[in-house]
Scaffold this motif. Sequence first.
Motif, short mmCIF file in Angstrom:
data_model
loop_
_atom_site.label_atom_id
_atom_site.label_comp_id
_atom_site.label_asym_id
_atom_site.label_seq_id
_atom_site.Cartn_x
_atom_site.Cartn_y
_atom_site.Cartn_z
N ILE A 228 18.97 -117.23 -74.18
CA ILE A 228 17.52 -117.35 -73.96
C ILE A 228 17.09 -116.12 -73.18
N GLU B 231 13.82 -114.79 -71.49
CA GLU B 231 12.48 -115.23 -71.07
C GLU B 231 12.25 -114.79 -69.64
N SER C 227 9.83 -121.41 -67.77
CA SER C 227 10.05 -121.49 -69.22
C SER C 227 11.53 -121.31 -69.55
N ARG C 228 12.16 -120.36 -68.89
CA ARG C 228 13.58 -120.07 -69.12
C ARG C 228 14.44 -121.29 -68.80
N LEU D 85 13.75 -124.21 -71.31
CA LEU D 85 14.47 -124.00 -72.58
C LEU D 85 15.96 -124.28 -72.43
N LYS D 86 16.52 -123.81 -71.34
CA LYS D 86 17.95 -124.02 -71.08
C LYS D 86 18.27 -125.51 -71.00
N THR E 61 21.15 -117.56 -70.06
CA THR E 61 19.80 -117.00 -69.90
C THR E 61 19.82 -115.56 -69.41
N VAL F 159 16.98 -116.99 -78.41
CA VAL F 159 15.59 -117.42 -78.28
C VAL F 159 14.94 -116.36 -77.40
N VAL G 210 9.55 -116.58 -79.16
CA VAL G 210 8.63 -117.39 -78.36
C VAL G 210 7.47 -116.49 -77.94
N LYS H 296 3.88 -121.02 -77.12
CA LYS H 296 3.79 -121.67 -75.82
C LYS H 296 2.48 -122.43 -75.74
N ILE I 45 5.82 -124.75 -75.29
CA ILE I 45 6.85 -125.14 -76.26
C ILE I 45 6.93 -126.66 -76.36
N LEU J 218 11.37 -127.23 -81.04
CA LEU J 218 12.60 -126.51 -80.74
C LEU J 218 13.79 -127.24 -81.35
#
Length: 143
Positions: free
Chosen positions: A28, A30, A35-36, A39-40, A52, A72, A106, A127, A129, A134
């Motif tokens: 990832i 980001e 956000s990071r 997502l993780k 990340t 991502v 993204v 975004k 998200i 996903l």
Amino acid sequence: MEDNQPARRYCRGGPSIWCLMTKKNVLIVEDDMNSREGLKSMLRMYGYNADTSQDGLQAIKKIKEKLFEVAVIDINLPPVMNVEINGWDLIRIFRSFNPSIDIIVVSGEKGIHSRARHFNLAGCLEKPIRPAHLKSLMEALNE
């Protein structure tokens, strides 16, 4: 479960049929910490190994050190140490190391899909998200 252990996933026969698959490694990229980390968390909840990077330079270092099947990438990454590497540049760099890497972009911008078509991407996420979006993109990569 350890990150490097096989994960239980459903085979095509449905929930009654189990198979053992190795978890995919996902990177990832980001810059926004929330956000990071979001997502993780989502990717780990869905059974993936998620790593990340907060910027393009850090991501390039990681892609050189480890094989990632999926990336991502936030398209709008800020410059780092006066080096500007946006998400589109990162896609080209990643593919030079691993031509078969699946990439999901993204962006908070509308209309990202039209530009993304030129990059043969696995998908686009706008975004904020939506976790279901996903998840469906990741599941499509496993088919």
